[in-house]
Design a protein around this motif. Sequence first.
Motif, PDB file in Angstrom:
ATOM      1  N   GLY A 156       0.653  -1.269   0.103  1.00 10.05           N
ATOM      2  CA  GLY A 156      -0.015   0.112   0.087  1.00 10.05           C
ATOM      3  C   GLY A 156       0.712   1.295  -0.078  1.00 10.05           C
ATOM      4  O   GLY A 156       0.332   2.376  -0.286  1.00 10.05           O
ATOM      5  N   HIS A 157       2.022   1.116   0.562  1.00  2.00           N
ATOM      6  CA  HIS A 157       3.028   2.346   0.500  1.00  2.00           C
ATOM      7  C   HIS A 157       3.857   2.412  -0.671  1.00  2.00           C
ATOM      8  O   HIS A 157       4.358   3.430  -0.733  1.00  2.00           O
ATOM      9  CB  HIS A 157       3.714   2.426   1.926  1.00  2.00           C
ATOM     10  CG  HIS A 157       4.434   1.228   1.940  1.00  2.00           C
ATOM     11  ND1 HIS A 157       4.077  -0.134   2.352  1.00  2.00           N
ATOM     12  CD2 HIS A 157       5.881   1.035   1.826  1.00  2.00           C
ATOM     13  CE1 HIS A 157       4.886  -0.863   2.389  1.00  2.00           C
ATOM     14  NE2 HIS A 157       6.029  -0.249   2.150  1.00  2.00           N
ATOM     15  N   LEU A 158       3.621   1.581  -1.648  1.00  3.76           N
ATOM     16  CA  LEU A 158       4.436   1.724  -2.802  1.00  3.76           C
ATOM     17  C   LEU A 158       3.574   1.678  -4.220  1.00  3.76           C
ATOM     18  O   LEU A 158       4.265   2.218  -5.325  1.00  3.76           O
ATOM     19  CB  LEU A 158       5.282   0.468  -3.181  1.00  3.76           C
ATOM     20  CG  LEU A 158       6.214   0.086  -1.930  1.00  3.76           C
ATOM     21  CD1 LEU A 158       6.991  -1.208  -2.049  1.00  3.76           C
ATOM     22  CD2 LEU A 158       7.370   1.254  -1.420  1.00  3.76           C
ATOM     23  N   SER A 159       2.516   1.576  -4.052  1.00  4.66           N
ATOM     24  CA  SER A 159       1.621   1.476  -5.395  1.00  4.66           C
ATOM     25  C   SER A 159       0.198   1.934  -4.909  1.00  4.66           C
ATOM     26  O   SER A 159       0.078   1.845  -3.650  1.00  4.66           O
ATOM     27  CB  SER A 159       1.672   0.276  -5.965  1.00  4.66           C
ATOM     28  OG  SER A 159       1.066  -0.516  -5.464  1.00  4.66           O
ATOM     29  N   PRO A 160      -0.821   2.359  -5.708  1.00  2.86           N
ATOM     30  CA  PRO A 160      -2.063   2.672  -5.092  1.00  2.86           C
ATOM     31  C   PRO A 160      -2.550   1.540  -4.455  1.00  2.86           C
ATOM     32  O   PRO A 160      -2.727   0.419  -4.784  1.00  2.86           O
ATOM     33  CB  PRO A 160      -2.979   2.824  -6.394  1.00  2.86           C
ATOM     34  CG  PRO A 160      -1.831   3.245  -7.534  1.00  2.86           C
ATOM     35  CD  PRO A 160      -0.817   2.655  -7.064  1.00  2.86           C
ATOM     36  N   GLY A 161      -3.232   1.796  -3.167  1.00  2.00           N
ATOM     37  CA  GLY A 161      -3.785   0.916  -2.268  1.00  2.00           C
ATOM     38  C   GLY A 161      -3.797   1.353  -1.102  1.00  2.00           C
ATOM     39  O   GLY A 161      -4.184   2.630  -0.571  1.00  2.00           O
ATOM     40  N   ALA A 211       9.286   1.455   5.526  1.00  2.00           N
ATOM     41  CA  ALA A 211       8.578   2.883   5.695  1.00  2.00           C
ATOM     42  C   ALA A 211       7.921   2.957   7.215  1.00  2.00           C
ATOM     43  O   ALA A 211       7.074   3.576   7.547  1.00  2.00           O
ATOM     44  CB  ALA A 211       7.202   2.797   4.870  1.00  2.00           C
ATOM     45  N   ILE A 228       4.202   2.323   8.697  1.00  2.00           N
ATOM     46  CA  ILE A 228       3.101   2.222   7.957  1.00  2.00           C
ATOM     47  C   ILE A 228       2.513   0.941   7.256  1.00  2.00           C
ATOM     48  O   ILE A 228       1.346   0.579   7.173  1.00  2.00           O
ATOM     49  CB  ILE A 228       3.425   3.284   6.406  1.00  2.00           C
ATOM     50  CG1 ILE A 228       3.444   4.788   6.969  1.00  2.00           C
ATOM     51  CG2 ILE A 228       2.371   3.064   5.412  1.00  2.00           C
ATOM     52  CD1 ILE A 228       3.717   5.878   6.241  1.00  2.00           C
ATOM     53  N   ILE A 244       2.506   9.421  -7.080  1.00  2.00           N
ATOM     54  CA  ILE A 244       3.126   8.423  -6.380  1.00  2.00           C
ATOM     55  C   ILE A 244       4.751   8.513  -7.139  1.00  2.00           C
ATOM     56  O   ILE A 244       4.682   8.516  -8.223  1.00  2.00           O
ATOM     57  CB  ILE A 244       2.776   6.991  -6.758  1.00  2.00           C
ATOM     58  CG1 ILE A 244       1.391   6.897  -5.999  1.00  2.00           C
ATOM     59  CG2 ILE A 244       3.615   5.813  -6.265  1.00  2.00           C
ATOM     60  CD1 ILE A 244       0.495   5.790  -6.406  1.00  2.00           C
ATOM     61  N   ASP A 267      -5.990   5.761  -5.981  1.00  2.00           N
ATOM     62  CA  ASP A 267      -6.322   5.446  -4.522  1.00  2.00           C
ATOM     63  C   ASP A 267      -7.709   5.627  -4.069  1.00  2.00           C
ATOM     64  O   ASP A 267      -8.030   4.758  -3.311  1.00  2.00           O
ATOM     65  CB  ASP A 267      -5.315   5.942  -3.563  1.00  2.00           C
ATOM     66  CG  ASP A 267      -3.799   5.849  -3.478  1.00  2.00           C
ATOM     67  OD1 ASP A 267      -3.130   6.492  -3.980  1.00  2.00           O
ATOM     68  OD2 ASP A 267      -3.819   4.508  -2.990  1.00  2.00           O
ATOM     69  N   THR A 308       8.820   9.737   5.572  1.00  2.00           N
ATOM     70  CA  THR A 308       8.128   8.578   5.821  1.00  2.00           C
ATOM     71  C   THR A 308       8.870   7.122   5.359  1.00  2.00           C
ATOM     72  O   THR A 308       8.137   6.314   5.943  1.00  2.00           O
ATOM     73  CB  THR A 308       6.636   8.896   5.478  1.00  2.00           C
ATOM     74  OG1 THR A 308       6.690   8.698   4.045  1.00  2.00           O
ATOM     75  CG2 THR A 308       6.024   9.857   6.057  1.00  2.00           C
ATOM     76  N   GLY A 309       9.140   7.549   4.187  1.00  2.00           N
ATOM     77  CA  GLY A 309       9.696   6.194   3.574  1.00  2.00           C
ATOM     78  C   GLY A 309       8.884   5.482   2.610  1.00  2.00           C
ATOM     79  O   GLY A 309       8.907   4.442   2.304  1.00  2.00           O
ATOM     80  N   SER A 310       7.709   6.247   2.330  1.00  2.00           N
ATOM     81  CA  SER A 310       6.596   5.368   1.449  1.00  2.00           C
ATOM     82  C   SER A 310       6.630   6.259   0.085  1.00  2.00           C
ATOM     83  O   SER A 310       6.352   7.521   0.312  1.00  2.00           O
ATOM     84  CB  SER A 310       5.458   5.265   2.363  1.00  2.00           C
ATOM     85  OG  SER A 310       4.335   6.128   1.541  1.00  2.00           O
ATOM     86  N   ALA A 311       6.552   5.750  -0.799  1.00  2.00           N
ATOM     87  CA  ALA A 311       6.489   6.101  -2.017  1.00  2.00           C
ATOM     88  C   ALA A 311       5.279   6.857  -2.513  1.00  2.00           C
ATOM     89  O   ALA A 311       5.151   7.807  -3.159  1.00  2.00           O
ATOM     90  CB  ALA A 311       7.074   5.237  -3.115  1.00  2.00           C
ATOM     91  N   ASN A 312       4.338   6.355  -1.942  1.00  2.00           N
ATOM     92  CA  ASN A 312       2.761   6.708  -2.257  1.00  2.00           C
ATOM     93  C   ASN A 312       2.465   7.877  -1.266  1.00  2.00           C
ATOM     94  O   ASN A 312       2.175   7.436  -0.001  1.00  2.00           O
ATOM     95  CB  ASN A 312       1.913   5.384  -1.872  1.00  2.00           C
ATOM     96  CG  ASN A 312       0.423   5.537  -2.209  1.00  2.00           C
ATOM     97  OD1 ASN A 312       0.061   6.678  -2.976  1.00  2.00           O
ATOM     98  ND2 ASN A 312      -0.389   4.626  -2.145  1.00  2.00           N
ATOM     99  N   THR A 317      -0.897   7.547   0.871  1.00  2.00           N
ATOM    100  CA  THR A 317      -0.731   6.481   2.116  1.00  2.00           C
ATOM    101  C   THR A 317       0.194   7.433   3.129  1.00  2.00           C
ATOM    102  O   THR A 317      -0.057   7.181   4.499  1.00  2.00           O
ATOM    103  CB  THR A 317       0.036   5.177   1.772  1.00  2.00           C
ATOM    104  OG1 THR A 317      -0.730   4.599   0.496  1.00  2.00           O
ATOM    105  CG2 THR A 317      -0.211   4.408   2.915  1.00  2.00           C
ATOM    106  N   LEU A 359      -1.668   7.801   7.059  1.00  2.00           N
ATOM    107  CA  LEU A 359      -1.089   7.366   8.105  1.00  2.00           C
ATOM    108  C   LEU A 359       0.162   7.870   8.806  1.00  2.00           C
ATOM    109  O   LEU A 359       0.300   7.422   9.907  1.00  2.00           O
ATOM    110  CB  LEU A 359      -0.541   5.893   7.584  1.00  2.00           C
ATOM    111  CG  LEU A 359      -1.831   4.896   7.038  1.00  2.00           C
ATOM    112  CD1 LEU A 359      -1.225   3.447   6.761  1.00  2.00           C
ATOM    113  CD2 LEU A 359      -2.582   4.659   8.434  1.00  2.00           C
TER     114      LEU A 359
END
Lengths: 155, 115, 212
Positions: free
Chosen positions: A30-35, A113, A116, B54, C50, C149-153, C156, C160
């Motif tokens: 979820g934190h790398l692609s949509p979701g 992450a 997350i 993204i 998303d 945050t380390g998250s690419a999205n 999210t 979060l």
Amino acid sequence: MNGMSTVVKTVARWVIGFILLVGLWLVAYGHLSPGGGFPGGVVIASGFILLVLAHGGRSADRVFPRPVARVLDSVGALSFLFLALLGLWVGGEFFRNTIQKGSPGRLHEVFNAGIIPFANLAIAVKVSMSFVVAFGVIAACRLRAGGAFESEEED
Amino acid sequence: MVYCLIILLFAVGLYGVVSQRNVIKVVISLVIMEHALNLLLVVLGYGKGGAAPIRVPGESPAALASRAVDPFPQAMVLTAIVIGLGVTVLMVAIALRLYQRYGTYDIAEMRRLRG
Amino acid sequence: MTDFLTVLLIFMLVSAVAAIHMRSLLSAVIALGALGFASALSFLALGAPDVAIPQVLVDVVTLVILIRATLGRDVKTTSGLRDTSGIALSVALLILFGIFAIQAARHLPPLGHAGMHAEANKPVSLPPGADFDPAAPSHFYIEKGPEVTGSANTVTAVLLDFRGYDTLGEATVLFTALVGAVVLLRKRSRSVPSLPSGAGAPSSPGEGGAAS
């Protein structure tokens, strides 16, 4: 609530595995692609709703009993709260991101992450179990016109 | 123009809530209003590039910012959609209870039956 | 893109009007399903995958639940609108709402205006007619989000990490709504309300929960 015909039952049995897999993928990545936690949780809930619709309330209850779903619902909510409080104890702020994170070279790995992915998992458990319980209750009530209301619930 | 259409959609839903006699139609109108509002929030966040926010590997923040839309309303609308489903479930539960109590989904009938 | 969005919105308007005015409840629910699906398509066109994913699923689950409520009951058709004073009141309310909404919409920036940029404190050039920049915190989120945050999205990350408190509130609201639904539909004693005044049924604690 009755199930549906054999064709529907067989196809549902094959498809449910894929639905749950897609849901878990949405949650885990979820934190790398949509979701993320919310769409993944709703996908998992849809998988279980398909189970209830295709096989009927009673057989679905044997596979995944409703008290288990209720307990998992509360477990998901409490673990999300626990992750938030973890931020408070360790880092000094509510919800501070405390687990290993941050080096920009490793941006696209799953565990980079911090909090997350775990928060996504907790949210997904909570959302999916909430909708499974609510749908189970709606599916279990049988109304007849003019009043007599029978619920197959036990409490 | 797009804003006017979304406001019109909300007004259609509002008209449905105020004027319909059947409880299920009222629930449907509330869901229409909720869709209109979610759309309005995401439309407000639309930017020049039109791409999702993204970051692909090896991109700089400036490059992402030049092509991305606003991520903040998307996050809020995400939770709003799931909450909207929960509220719809609650409303349908109320409607089922009303059917059990009065035997009909019609509001005028219910008012008559209450005495 | 704006044309595509306009076409989708017109389709949504048509299906919304159809959903409200159709006599058969099942057709109205299906029109609602079409509305939700068009809404998901427009989220995709607006660059929000998303949001489009849960919108499709929520639309399907709403359809399932509404059909469960309407199929198999005796009332499958509706009997139209309320009395005349209700109609006049609703039209007056809509005109009032329309006046305020047009006034508010005049202050919104046009579609797809200046967009995002990656420096948080740089002033944004606003198009004429807009008083504020609706994307003000997001410049910071886009610039700093993936590193901090380390998250690419980014969505999210916002949900979060930057706005985690809102997510906690969302989980609480969801829990409350669904517990309310479960409490409302519990097993009761099987008393049939035989008196027309409705005094026969026992008072249930679900009525207090309906107010939430």
